[in-house]
Structure formats: C-alpha cells, structure tokens
Design an enzyme around this catalytic site. Structure first.
Site, PDB file in Angstrom:
ATOM      1  N   LYS B 182       0.524  -1.216   0.265  1.00 39.79           N
ATOM      2  CA  LYS B 182       0.061  -0.095  -0.406  1.00 39.79           C
ATOM      3  C   LYS B 182       1.216   1.036   0.098  1.00 39.79           C
ATOM      4  CE  LYS B 182      -1.754   2.828   3.243  1.00 39.79           C
ATOM      5  NZ  LYS B 182      -1.552   3.530   2.313  1.00 39.79           N
ATOM      6  N   GLU B 256      10.334   0.287  10.231  1.00 38.63           N
ATOM      7  CA  GLU B 256      10.721   1.406   9.669  1.00 38.63           C
ATOM      8  C   GLU B 256      10.368   2.729  10.273  1.00 38.63           C
ATOM      9  OE1 GLU B 256      12.677   4.864   9.248  1.00 38.63           O
ATOM     10  OE2 GLU B 256      12.996   4.250   7.298  1.00 38.63           O
ATOM     11  N   CYS B 290      13.016  10.517   7.276  1.00 38.43           N
ATOM     12  CA  CYS B 290      12.534   9.742   8.690  1.00 38.43           C
ATOM     13  C   CYS B 290      13.806  10.193  10.072  1.00 38.43           C
ATOM     14  CB  CYS B 290      12.418   8.432   9.039  1.00 38.43           C
ATOM     15  SG  CYS B 290      13.097   7.616   7.326  1.00 38.43           S
ATOM     16  N   GLU B 387       9.739  15.209  16.217  1.00 41.08           N
ATOM     17  CA  GLU B 387       9.913  14.726  14.686  1.00 41.08           C
ATOM     18  C   GLU B 387       8.777  15.567  14.154  1.00 41.08           C
ATOM     19  OE1 GLU B 387       9.165  11.218  12.622  1.00 41.08           O
ATOM     20  OE2 GLU B 387      10.808  11.260  12.075  1.00 41.08           O
TER      21      GLU B 387
END
Lengths: 288, 476
Positions: B182, B256, B290, B387
């Site tokens: 996806k 991850e 990331c 983040e």
C-alpha cells in the site's frame, strides 16, 4: 537417618548484586514435584520489578562497554562455579522436577555446557553477524551488532537448563536483564543467582525475581526503560498477547512464546542472541 | 544573489491517466468496496488523477491473489529465475527513470534534481542488488535453505514513494515472498507506474499487488489474517498501533519509524563541508526524511561562526517549482503536513527559541514552508524532542565530546546521527556511543542497497538493505 536438623536456606530475590527480600514482605510456598514443602520464596512486587530495572540499567554501560574477551571470561567463570556446585543443583532438580538423580545430573551438565558454549560466542558474534558493506562511494561502511539494552525475560518452566538457555544469550552480548524465574520451581534460579554473585558477573547484569508471572510481567512489559522482552516462559496465550501489546508502547523488541515447549537440550542456534541485538551501520569517510 | 533563468524539466514525458484502479493479480481492476479519491500536485494543488481507497474486500482479494501466486508460482520458482525477474525490473526502472522521476516530483513535490539524482538511481540499485541475492540465499548465513515467509503486507510513506517501494518489494521478492503493497495516500502514482513495470517485466500475476488508499486500507492489510509478514515505514505513532494490533499473532514484523537525529559538529570539523552536510541533513527533501539531521549539536567554540556560514548558505537556497532543475527546496507534501510543521514551529517560538528563515518568496498556490533555523533551543523544547518532518532545524550547543553524546542520545528515537570532525579516532569513539542505527561521519543522508538501515529504540526494529535486510523476509 541423621539426627541432625538441617539448616535451611532462605530464598530471596537477586537485585543489583544483592539478595533482598521482596519489599512487599510477601512470600509464597514452593513445593516439590511430589508435594513436599521446600521453601517460602519471595513474592516479588511491582516495586521489586522497578528496582530490578533500575539495577539493570545502571549495570548496562559497564557491562556493554566491557571487552568481548572479558565478558567471555566471566561467562566461562559462571560455568566453572556452577560445575563446583553440581551436587546442590542435582538435589534441587530432583526436588523441583521429580527427576531421578541420573536425569538431574544430565540436566546440570547440559546447563554448565551451555554457559561454556555461550561464553565462546562473546568475541565471535561480531564477525559472524557484522559486515563491511561495499557502498558506491568513498566510505568505509561497516555494520556491527550491539546489545539492545535492558531485557526483561520470563523464564520457561525448565528451572535450570531452560533458565540458563534464556539468560546466557541475553547477557553474553552485553545486555543486562531482569528475569522472572519459573513460577512453580523458582528455587534453582535463586541458587543460580548465588553462582552469578560469586562469578565476577557485575551486580545488576542479571536480576532475578520470583513470584507470579501474571503480576510482575505486565510491569516489565510496560516499563519505558526496558528495551526488549522475552516471553518464552509465558504459558497463558492471553497474557502473552497482553504483554506484547503493552510492549508496543516503547517499541520493545519482543520474543514471542514458542508454540511448543522447546527442546532445551538441542543446539540453541543464534536466534536468542540476535533477537536482542541492534545492527549499527557506520559510514566512515575515506580520503587523503 | 544572482538570478537564474527558469529551467523546467518537461512534464510531457509522463502520461497520467484520469483515474486508476487497483493492481491485483496482474491486472488493473475496479474496486469492490473501495471508493475514489483525488491525488494532487502539492506544488500547485492541481488534481492529478483519481485513485481508489481500497476497502476490506479489495484488500482481501489482493491478499488472496498474493497467496495463490506464492503457493502456485513464486515459491516454486528457482532463485535464479526470481533473480532474473528482478534484474528485468531494475533495467526497466533505468529505462524509464526520467519519466518516473518527473512523475515522482509532480506527485510528491520534491525537487526534480533529487528525484532524478537520488531517488531513481537508488531504486534501480536496490533491485539490482537484491536480484543477485535471489539464488544465493544459502550463502547469506541463515542456514542452508532459508525459507520465505509467504505473503508480505507492506505499507510505505510518502517521502520517498518509489524508493520505499523498492526497499520493500526487492528484498521480499528476492527471498521468495509475494507482496501486497500500500503506497501512501498522497503519493500513489509512482507505485501505480510500477504496476506497469511489473506488466512489462511479465512478472507472474499476483506476485506484486498494489492497493492504494489511506490508513484504513493499511490497517485492513496489516491485520489481514492471510498476511504472514508486515513491513511498515512511517510514523512512530502508527508503528506502535501496528505492533499492538499484531500482538498474539504469528506475523513477523519490521518497523522503520521516526527519528530526531543529532548532527554533531566538532570544532575541528571542515566547516564548509559541514555546512553542506547540515543543509543536506535537514533540507534535503524538505526535511521529509525520517533520518533527517533535525538537531544540530555544535561545539560552543565554533557555534557563532558556523551559524553565520550556515545562514549565508541558506540565503542561496532556491525554493519553488519542483520541476525546475535549479530548485533546492520543493513543496511540502500535503496541507496536513504543512499544518503540523507550522504548529510545531509556532510552539518553538512560544517556548522561547529564536526563529530565523532566509528571505524567501513562497509561491501563492501549493504547500510551502521556508527553510527555518531555531537557535537558543533547549533539550526540553518540543522542537528538540518531536519529529517535525519538515525543513526546520533546531540548534543546540555542547562543550565536551561526552556532553555531545549525552545530548545526542537524549531522545526516545535512535535512527541516525552525524559526526563532523577531521579526527578519525573521534569519529569511531562517537560512533561507538551514539545509540542510533546509522552513523554518518563527515556526510549525511547517504544510502546504499548494501548498507543496512534501521533504528534503535522507538525508531523501530529490523534492518533494510545489505545481507542483514534479508532476515526480515526469511523464516529464521
């Protein structure tokens, strides 16, 4: 029958290299395989679990920073001291598991040999699991395994060989741990703690709790300063699912309970070591 | 600063259909219970196409196709043949790389310079690398005959759409698994183009299935009982939910997740090189990375000089049309992400950090955010802890190497870190102590298919790339 009354041992917890009673003041009755009273073991509480995590965290920098050669020597020393206490463990296993003395001897021998096996891995696993990586650029790129940190271990029913088989692979690579001993047969775990305490294993590297898995394990699974959890000894699938879900809160590495009780006498392979390792990749520049 | 004439890459090379179905069992099919939604160009807000948010029945159909392909075809194919399919795919990616780069830039908003020079070459390299593993798994150190897991359910993010697809699909196929993938809600188009590459490669039907959609589709996929392996790249929050939802199952999971990487600059660092590295660390791909170097830790004695040079460099960055070959900073991927970056930046100011951006004209349409630097940041500030996933750098200082390590590791994340110094021994001393899965020395944001990538702590578990990455898709 000797008419001398034996001096019994008080079985306590093993936390930070010391043998405290449970802070809760509670204990529970441990019986032999044939139902005789053996001892009152400490019934560890949430506070004991937290103290054990603190001790394990405190021991982590020193133990993970020790040389691989040093950790190997320490684990080999555990084997030596365990061998010296062979008779005591045989007697405890005869009581705990209802084994014949011959069967119990074989189990103790296998436990000693397991420490020797893992001791030898301390300075070899890097070469087997690490790598240098041929990247397309001017870098020396390498990957090394590192210990993940503090590992909570729910030990399996097998009170000595099973216990050794889950603890040795965790600590040989530099992790520290909090172990919940077999609920039904916790006494060999505390005796093993006496071995560890006299084998140059720094205090806090292994911490042993005795008591109810369903009471203690959830506190370890949800503890934010625990990096991984081994659920091998969790017999109840519903509890195992709850613990795994709680462990997701800080993305702990989880070893799920096996579908069947493992054959602890078999070759252990690397899985129990690699489950609690991180791979670190370093890009080092190359130039003049 | 001097002016550049516009140098736009032509978009005539891409042919976007007005609408797309789902790629299941080797065909583009209409949804059973999915519904259409629009995908836009974030640089212009222009609607690009209509794609399907796959429903549970669609996901079920895709998983069934993947299962069938696994049992009847793919798991029986010799590794050598699997490898040849992957080599074919690698070549097709190279042949169509210009088209794919333009499409990626249009759908994602990233500068064409990056999609052309970074994303696409790495996509091809990933397929090449893993193609070679397919018939060599017995030598990978996982036993004489390591077995695949079965059907892999893979959910990928929007920051490197096609590259993340390659990171997921290449190792899964090389090891003998089949895939239901996806792509992210906002960046489905290159995954759908990849479906066409599978067609050209004559990949057996069902080996790769692509279901577009948002979080609900992803949830249906990872929780589907027919999936044996779940691989997710994305936020730590969603990673947590997935880990929770898989508790008690036998599915193998790799995650991850997010990061808050420290980029540590010592007083002996090559400063101009470090400035380039800092810029690349946090402004590459608009900071939608990331492993972005979002916390700059600079040694106190050079902080002033470094910041001055950094600001001078930021004044030369060109923000605007992502298709322009001179563009350094493209569009923010979505309105939702832009809102998040704005909110956290406002919080940064409220908490007392000093905000700075170079003079920079933002286009009127589309989602844009200027390169931003916060100084006077403390470790407790939210902009130093959370983040942001945008072009926002938080600057902190340190005095000793030990303090640098302490501050760098003071985060629940552990994906990456950077070290800048001319001293080799210090690089390795730092690398040993940084609790992060990737440590870059005198460089940042470098990737290679041979180099294992993945996080410590709440940045997830499992590795992608290299020999280590194979383990995620093998029954070991």
């Amino acid at each position: 029958m000797s008419d001398r009354l034996s001096v019994r041992k008080t079985y306590k917890l093993f936390v930070g290299g010391a043998f405290p009673r449970s802070e809760s003041g509670r204990s529970y009755e441990v019986r032999s395989a044939d139902g005789r009273f053996l001892a009152n073991a400490a019934l560890a509480s949430r506070k004991d679990a937290r103290d054990a995590v603190v001790a394990a965290r405190k021991a982590f920098p020193g133990w993970s920073g020790a040389t691989a050669y040093n950790r190997g020597q320490v684990l080999y020393r555990v084997a030596e001291v365990l061998e010296g206490r062979r008779a005591q463990f045989v007697a405890e296993l005869v009581d705990a598991e209802g084994l014949t003395p011959r069967e119990a001897e074989r189990v103790v021998d296998a436990a000693v040999d397991r420490w020797v096996w893992y001791a030898g891995w301390s300075d070899k696993l890097h070469q087997v699991r690490g790598s240098s990586n041929p990247v397309a650029g001017p870098y020396f790129d390498f990957s090394v395994p590192e210990p993940t940190g503090v590992v909570a271990v729910v030990a399996p029913a097998s009170p000595l060989l099973g216990l050794v088989s889950v603890v040795a692979p965790v600590i040989v690579t530099g992790n520290t741990c909090v172990v919940v001993a077999s609920e039904r047969a916790p006494l060999p775990a505390i005796t093993l703690a006496e071995v560890l305490a006299t084998s140059d294993v720094p205090g806090g590297v292994v911490n042993v709790l005795t008591g109810r898995v369903a009471e203690i394990a959830p506190w370890l699974a949800s503890h934010m300063d625990v990096n991984a959890i081994d659920l091998t000894g969790v017999g109840d699938p519903e509890l195992a699912t709850e613990l795994e879900a709680a462990a997701a809160e800080n993305l702990k590495r989880v070893v799920r309970p096996p579908e069947d009780e493992p054959d602890w006498a078999a070759d252990p392979g690397l899985d129990r070591m690699t489950a609690f390792l991180e791979i670190k990749t370093v890009w080092h520049p190359v130039g003049t | 600063m001097f002016e550049y004439a516009p140098a736009p890459e032509s978009r005539s090379i891409v042919d976007i259909a007005p609408s797309y179905g789902l790629f299941i069992d080797g065909e583009m099919v209409d949804p059973i219970d999915g519904h259409p939604f629009k995908t836009v160009n974030p640089a212009t807000e222009e609607v690009l196409s209509e794609v399907v948010a796959a429903g549970p029945a669609d996901v079920d159909r895709a998983v069934a196709a993947a299962r069938r392909a696994y049992e009847e075809v793919w798991s029986r194919l010799p590794g050598r043949e699997r490898g040849k399919y992957l080599f074919r795919i690698a070549r097709l990616v190279q042949e169509r790389s210009r088209e794919l780069a333009v499409l990626e830039t249009i759908d994602n908003g990233k500068p064409i310079r990056e999609s052309r020079d970074v994303d696409l070459p790495l996509v091809a390299a990933h397929f090449f690398y893993h193609a070679g593993w397919a018939d060599k798994l017995a030598y990978a150190g996982f036993g004489p005959d390591p077995r695949p897991l079965g059907v892999a359910g893979q959910v990928i993010p929007w920051n490197f759409p096609l590259l993340m697809l390659a990171w997921k699909v290449a190792p899964a196929l090389a090891t003998g698994n089949t895939v239901v993938l996806k792509p992210a809600e906002t960046t489905p188009l290159t995954a759908l183009a990849f479906a066409d590459i599978c067609r050209q490669a004559e990949l057996p039907p069902g080996v790769v299935n692509i279901v577009t959609g948002a979080g609900d589709t992803g949830r249906a996929l990872v929780e589907h009982p027919g999936v044996d392996k779940v691989a997710f790249t994305g936020s730590t929050e969603v990673g947590r939910q997935i880990a929770r939802s898989l508790a008690g199952s036998r599915k193998k999971l790799t995650l991850e997740l997010g990061g808050k990487a420290a980029n540590v600059v010592f007083d002996d660092a090559p400063l101009d090189q470090a400035v380039e590295g800092i810029v690349n660390g946090i402004f590459f791909n608009q900071g939608h990375v990331c492993c972005a170097g979002s916390r700059l830790l600079v040694q106190e004695s050079i902080a002033e000089e470094l910041l001055e040079r950094l600001k001078r460099r930021l004044r030369t960055l060109r923000l605007g049309d992502p298709l322009d070959k001179n563009t350094d900073i493209g569009a923010i991927n979505s309105q939702a992400q832009l809102d998040k970056i704005r909110t956290l930046s406002e919080i940064g100011e409220q908490e007392g950090a000093e905000r700075w951006s170079p003079p920079c004209e933002l286009p009127e349409r589309g989602y844009w955010f200027p390169p931003t630097v916060f100084t006077g940041v403390s470790q407790a500030h939210r902009i130093a802890r959370e983040e942001i996933f945008g072009p926002v750098l938080s600057v902190l200082t340190f005095r000793t190497p030990a303090e640098a390590v302490e501050k760098a590791n003071n985060t629940p994340y552990g994906l990456s870190a950077g070290v800048w110094t001319e001293k080799g021994s210090r690089i390795l001393w730092m690398a040993q102590r940084l609790r992060a899965g990737v440590v870059w020395a005198n460089t940042f944001n470098r990737f290679d298919p041979t180099s294992p990538f993945g996080g410590y702590k709440e940045s997830g578990f499992g590795r992608e790339g290299g020999r280590h990455g194979l383990e995620a898709y093998l029954d070991v």
